[in-house]
Design an enzyme around this catalytic site. Structure first.
Site, short mmCIF file in Angstrom:
data_model
loop_
_atom_site.label_atom_id
_atom_site.label_comp_id
_atom_site.label_asym_id
_atom_site.label_seq_id
_atom_site.Cartn_x
_atom_site.Cartn_y
_atom_site.Cartn_z
N GLU A 178 43.31 47.01 35.15
CA GLU A 178 44.27 47.72 36.00
C GLU A 178 45.44 48.22 35.15
OE1 GLU A 178 44.90 44.73 39.05
OE2 GLU A 178 42.79 44.79 39.63
N ARG A 230 37.68 42.67 33.93
CA ARG A 230 38.70 42.27 34.91
C ARG A 230 39.29 40.89 34.60
NH1 ARG A 230 39.50 42.25 40.85
NH2 ARG A 230 39.44 40.14 41.65
N HIS A 301 49.21 45.04 40.72
CA HIS A 301 47.79 45.30 40.52
C HIS A 301 47.55 46.80 40.74
CE1 HIS A 301 46.02 41.10 41.15
NE2 HIS A 301 47.30 40.90 41.36
N GLU A 376 49.53 46.73 45.13
CA GLU A 376 48.41 47.50 44.58
C GLU A 376 48.90 48.92 44.37
OE1 GLU A 376 45.38 46.39 43.80
OE2 GLU A 376 45.08 44.53 44.95
#
Ligand SMILES: [Zn+2]
Length: 416
Positions: A178, A230, A301, A376
């Site tokens: 990310e 990830r 994120h 996010e």
């Protein structure tokens, strides 16, 4: 001519970089569950771990994005259509997009930190050290730990009012791929520090405790080996050689109860035990050490454009959810006002499927931080984790406005 030769070398070097075969012609497809049965099926697929979920199932009528390698596409299409789910393609060739972005990044690469490009772990660390040495009265850099593979983990404290002032703890990059997260966090710190006169009032009333990249090994691995990684990079004793745990399933609060996996090969592997991952222990220890000084915990994120608050482990809400919701509303309004980017504010109504072991749940449930949020960042799936570097600055600008709202709230509420 020379430029052409350099460009050719850059392109060749990039093409020679092994792109994992699984990414070549891999696609990201989107489905939108409209029934409980469809939603349940998608959740089962997530837990099975055969496909890489870019957006996990959250609720009815909410998109779910799934990446599948070329060879797995027919199987995925079959299981989806068997439940009446109609996939649409979001990204046609993940491998090609990764290659294009690698070429672009290497073309514009400088060792110095900037926000026109994504930067690796060492560059971010070097930039933090420079910031601390350029502004010793405002920034302190402390080594607070070492990652599994031996990388130094630093905490940057930004503030001029002294250690007793209320603080905001900010982390980024818990999920390695990310990239917009560390980029946005560092952008915001840079804004605060390089415009310190503009924000002197805020900086003398609130401390910012910042760790922009709390999964250093995973983050670095996305630059060198697998852009789509990830997890952390720890050994798991998996007979298949699978490495790493999902650091955001690893925190010791209702650990591994729901929405996590006990299989080391899963992307949502909770780890062998709560806080099995050293990097998460490092962050935990800083939150404990700072204790009641921390009034807000923000963990960044991507992607989906959501501003969420606990709980993640249950659809029930904390007693004081209205307080958290109010601050989130104010922060998101300021964010949207900059570039029109819309965020959803998370509550149990859109998180039917819980996931335990997240850092925000721990920060609130154990760490005692009242205002704990998972944000996010951009986008909503057009590029997903492969957000172009040209969006770093816009993302930074809008998110900084939200941070200012939060910081002013802390100042007005807690600073004397
Ligand atoms: Zn994440």
């Amino acid at each position: 001519m020379k430029a052409l030769v350099v460009l050719a070398c850059v392109v060749l070097a990039a093409l020679a970089t092994p792109t994992k075969p699984s990414l070549k012609e891999a696609k990201v497809v989107r489905v939108v569950p409209h029934t409980e049965e469809q939603l349940h099926h998608l959740h089962q697929l997530l837990l099975q771990g055969r496909y890489d979920f870019w957006q996990e199932p959250r609720g009815l009528n909410t998109p779910v994005d799934i990446m599948a390698a070329l060879r797995d596409l027919p199987g995925l299409a079959a299981t989806l259509s068997g439940r009446g789910l109609k996939p649409t393609v979001m990204i046609h060739d993940v491998g090609r997009l990764v290659e294009q972005q690698t070429v672009e990044r290497l073309q514009h690469h400088t060792r110095a930190m900037d926000w026109h490009n994504y930067h690796d772990y060492n560059t971010i660390n070097a930039w933090m050290a420079q910031l601390a040495s350029d502004h010793p009265d405002l920034c302190q850099l402390e080594k607070v730990g070492t990652s599994y593979e031996g990388r130094t983990m630093n905490l940057l404290t930004v503030g001029s009012g002294g250690a007793d002032k209320p603080g905001i703890f900010i982390d980024g990059g818990i999920h390695a791929r990310e990239w917009i997260s560390p980029a946005t966090v560092t952008y915001m710190v840079n804004e605060l520090v390089t415009n310190r006169d503009t924000y002197s009032d805020l900086l003398s009333s609130v401390n910012f405790y910042v760790m922009p990249s709390i999964n250093p090994d995973g983050y670095q691995y996305t630059f060198t080996d697998d852009r789509m990684w990830r997890k952390t990079r720890s050994d798991t004793n998996s007979p298949f050689g699978c490495k790493g745990a999902d650091p955001n399933r690893n925190w010791d609060f209702h650990w591994n109860e729901v929405g996590a996996s006990s299989s080391p090969c899963s992307d949502i592997y909770a780890g062998s035990a709560p806080f099995s991952e050293v990097e998460m222990r490092v962050v935990r220890d800083e939150i404990i050490r700072l204790g009641s000084k921390i009034k807000v915990y923000l963990t960044f994120h991507s992607f989906s454009q959501l501003w969420m608050y606990p709980w993640g482990y249950t659809s029930a809400l904390p007693d004081d959810w209205q307080d958290l919701d109010n601050l989130a509303q104010d922060a998101v309004s300021a964010l949207t006002a900059v570039h029109g980017t819309r965020y959803e504010i998370g509550s149990s109504t859109n998180t039917i499927y819980a996931a335990a072991g997240g850092s925000d749940d721990w920060a609130k449930g154990v760490g005692g931080v009242k205002y704990a949020y998972t944000v996010e960042l951009r986008d909503q799936g057009s590029y997903g984790f492969l957000l172009p570097a040209s969006q770093i600055i816009p993302s930074g600008e809008e998110t900084f406005e939200a941070l200012k709202v939060v910081a002013n709230f802390v100042k007005n509420t807690y600073s004397k």
